[in-house]
Design a protein around this motif. Structure first.
Motif, PDB file in Angstrom:
ATOM      1  N   GLU A 287      44.611  26.923  15.957  1.00 50.69           N
ATOM      2  CA  GLU A 287      44.394  27.432  17.307  1.00 50.69           C
ATOM      3  C   GLU A 287      44.019  26.291  18.240  1.00 50.69           C
ATOM      4  OE1 GLU A 287      41.575  30.558  17.491  1.00 50.69           O
ATOM      5  OE2 GLU A 287      42.863  32.026  16.471  1.00 50.69           O
ATOM      6  N   GLU A 288      44.444  26.425  19.490  1.00 52.36           N
ATOM      7  CA  GLU A 288      44.096  25.428  20.494  1.00 52.36           C
ATOM      8  C   GLU A 288      42.717  25.727  21.059  1.00 52.36           C
ATOM      9  OE1 GLU A 288      47.312  25.607  23.258  1.00 52.36           O
ATOM     10  OE2 GLU A 288      48.346  23.931  22.311  1.00 52.36           O
ATOM     11  N   VAL A 289      41.882  24.715  21.098  1.00 56.77           N
ATOM     12  CA  VAL A 289      40.516  24.869  21.603  1.00 56.77           C
ATOM     13  C   VAL A 289      40.313  23.881  22.743  1.00 56.77           C
ATOM     14  CG1 VAL A 289      38.058  24.766  21.064  1.00 56.77           C
ATOM     15  CG2 VAL A 289      39.693  25.548  19.322  1.00 56.77           C
ATOM     16  N   LEU A 290      39.905  24.389  23.900  1.00 55.84           N
ATOM     17  CA  LEU A 290      39.627  23.523  25.038  1.00 55.84           C
ATOM     18  C   LEU A 290      38.308  22.797  24.806  1.00 55.84           C
ATOM     19  CD1 LEU A 290      40.076  24.417  28.750  1.00 55.84           C
ATOM     20  CD2 LEU A 290      37.974  23.358  27.990  1.00 55.84           C
ATOM     21  N   ILE A 291      38.360  21.466  24.848  1.00 60.50           N
ATOM     22  CA  ILE A 291      37.154  20.680  24.583  1.00 60.50           C
ATOM     23  C   ILE A 291      36.400  20.374  25.872  1.00 60.50           C
ATOM     24  CG2 ILE A 291      36.257  18.557  23.567  1.00 60.50           C
ATOM     25  CD1 ILE A 291      37.451  20.577  21.606  1.00 60.50           C
ATOM     26  N   ASN A 292      37.067  19.756  26.819  1.00 57.49           N
ATOM     27  CA  ASN A 292      36.431  19.430  28.091  1.00 57.49           C
ATOM     28  C   ASN A 292      37.491  19.125  29.136  1.00 57.49           C
ATOM     29  OD1 ASN A 292      37.224  16.647  27.809  1.00 57.49           O
ATOM     30  ND2 ASN A 292      35.498  16.365  26.419  1.00 57.49           N
ATOM     31  N   ILE A 293      37.031  18.888  30.341  1.00 55.31           N
ATOM     32  CA  ILE A 293      37.910  18.531  31.451  1.00 55.31           C
ATOM     33  C   ILE A 293      37.395  17.231  32.050  1.00 55.31           C
ATOM     34  CG2 ILE A 293      38.750  19.216  33.731  1.00 55.31           C
ATOM     35  CD1 ILE A 293      38.509  22.088  32.843  1.00 55.31           C
ATOM     36  N   ASN A 294      38.253  16.227  32.079  1.00 54.38           N
ATOM     37  CA  ASN A 294      37.852  14.932  32.632  1.00 54.38           C
ATOM     38  C   ASN A 294      37.594  15.026  34.131  1.00 54.38           C
ATOM     39  OD1 ASN A 294      38.175  13.899  30.108  1.00 54.38           O
ATOM     40  ND2 ASN A 294      40.078  12.793  30.555  1.00 54.38           N
ATOM     41  N   GLU A 295      36.779  14.122  34.611  1.00 49.37           N
ATOM     42  CA  GLU A 295      36.514  14.062  36.047  1.00 49.37           C
ATOM     43  C   GLU A 295      37.827  13.813  36.786  1.00 49.37           C
ATOM     44  OE1 GLU A 295      34.400  14.683  39.277  1.00 49.37           O
ATOM     45  OE2 GLU A 295      33.584  14.786  37.246  1.00 49.37           O
ATOM     46  N   GLY A 296      38.022  14.539  37.881  1.00 50.98           N
ATOM     47  CA  GLY A 296      39.302  14.493  38.577  1.00 50.98           C
ATOM     48  C   GLY A 296      39.527  13.218  39.366  1.00 50.98           C
TER      49      GLY A 296
ATOM     50  N   LYS B 286      42.369  16.238  34.006  1.00 46.95           N
ATOM     51  CA  LYS B 286      42.985  16.241  32.682  1.00 46.95           C
ATOM     52  C   LYS B 286      42.226  17.189  31.767  1.00 46.95           C
ATOM     53  CE  LYS B 286      45.671  14.904  29.285  1.00 46.95           C
ATOM     54  NZ  LYS B 286      47.099  15.288  29.235  1.00 46.95           N
ATOM     55  N   VAL B 287      42.960  18.095  31.113  1.00 52.26           N
ATOM     56  CA  VAL B 287      42.361  19.052  30.185  1.00 52.26           C
ATOM     57  C   VAL B 287      42.545  18.531  28.767  1.00 52.26           C
ATOM     58  CG1 VAL B 287      42.416  21.419  29.335  1.00 52.26           C
ATOM     59  CG2 VAL B 287      42.884  20.950  31.746  1.00 52.26           C
ATOM     60  N   ASN B 288      41.453  18.381  28.037  1.00 46.83           N
ATOM     61  CA  ASN B 288      41.509  17.902  26.656  1.00 46.83           C
ATOM     62  C   ASN B 288      41.464  19.090  25.706  1.00 46.83           C
ATOM     63  OD1 ASN B 288      41.376  15.031  27.330  1.00 46.83           O
ATOM     64  ND2 ASN B 288      39.289  15.472  27.984  1.00 46.83           N
ATOM     65  N   VAL B 289      42.535  19.261  24.941  1.00 43.81           N
ATOM     66  CA  VAL B 289      42.672  20.405  24.043  1.00 43.81           C
ATOM     67  C   VAL B 289      42.810  19.900  22.610  1.00 43.81           C
ATOM     68  CG1 VAL B 289      44.056  22.443  23.471  1.00 43.81           C
ATOM     69  CG2 VAL B 289      43.782  21.754  25.851  1.00 43.81           C
ATOM     70  N   LEU B 290      42.066  20.506  21.690  1.00 45.76           N
ATOM     71  CA  LEU B 290      42.092  20.146  20.275  1.00 45.76           C
ATOM     72  C   LEU B 290      42.647  21.308  19.474  1.00 45.76           C
ATOM     73  CD1 LEU B 290      41.210  18.195  17.936  1.00 45.76           C
ATOM     74  CD2 LEU B 290      39.034  19.443  17.914  1.00 45.76           C
ATOM     75  N   SER B 291      43.522  21.007  18.512  1.00 44.59           N
ATOM     76  CA  SER B 291      44.031  22.043  17.617  1.00 44.59           C
ATOM     77  C   SER B 291      43.075  22.172  16.441  1.00 44.59           C
ATOM     78  CB  SER B 291      45.439  21.675  17.133  1.00 44.59           C
ATOM     79  OG  SER B 291      45.946  22.672  16.288  1.00 44.59           O
TER      80      SER B 291
END
Length: 218
Positions: free
Chosen positions: A86-95, A77-82
């Motif tokens: 602009e969209e900013v990628l915050i982190n990626i959850n463990e798969g 899961k990709v966590n994106v914050l506006s």
């Protein structure tokens, strides 16, 4: 043999992912501006104990789907914050890892709120995004692929609801995707059916498929 070469996958304009499947590693990069210049900043590295065979980035669902040589699929899961428009990628959850196949994953594509995948033994699944990643279609295209080689590419035409399969022997197979709703006790999940429509054969190798508006290009 190395049938699947590394690819550059993009999510919007703001972050990209480069996968080195032979090494069992994927690197995720985010596009950033430093002193007015655009550059790529590495956000995270994911290591796998087996070879990565396919990667799909779902912009719509904000997930990265990784197909492995072992037949397993990992969903991140990709966590994106506006931020400031602009969209900013915050982190990626463990798969989360799911063992759907007994053979190598050779194709993955996003299908609406779900994803489809094909293994080397011609098994095809459609899986709903969610905590359990429930299988909502389970079938095989082995008979249809006789004398047509193995699957090289898989694309979904969201506008026309068509699944496009490209093979190593230069064939293009077209399926129509029918979606209905399945009512469970506490939820409603989609239910898919695939209908074979037609096929085409080209004289040259098909490198890729691009879908735009009401057409697809090879």
């Amino acid at each position: 043999g190395l049938e699947d070469l590394s690819v550059l996958s993009r999510l919007g304009r703001f972050w990209s992912m480069i996968d080195f499947e032979v090494l069992g590693i994927i690197h995720v990069f985010q596009k950033v501006n430093i002193n007015g210049k655009s550059t790529m900043n590495k956000i995270v590295t994911k290591n796998f104990d087996v070879r990565v065979s396919k990667v799909e980035v779902s912009v719509k669902n904000n997930v990265i789907i990784v197909g492995l040589e072992s037949g397993s699929i990992m969903v991140f899961k990709v966590n994106v914050l506006s931020r400031n428009g602009e969209e900013v990628l915050i982190n990626i959850n463990e798969g989360h890892s799911f063992k759907y196949f007994n053979d190598r994953i050779i194709a993955i594509t996003t299908i609406n709120e779900s994803f489809g995948a094909i293994s080397k033994d011609s098994k095809i699944l459609i899986v709903e995004h969610g905590v359990q990643n429930e299988i909502i279609f389970n079938g095989s295209i082995k008979k249809r692929l006789e004398d047509k080689g193995i699957v090289k590419n898989l694309k979904f035409d969201e506008i026309n609801k068509k699944l496009i399969i490209v093979t190593s022997y230069h064939y293009i197979l077209i399926y129509e995707v029918h979606q209905t709703s399945k009512f469970n006790e506490n939820s409603i999940t989609p239910d898919y059916k695939l209908e074979y429509l037609n096929e085409y054969k080209t004289n040259e190798e098909i490198q890729n498929v691009f879908i735009k508006n009401n057409s697809f290009y090879i």
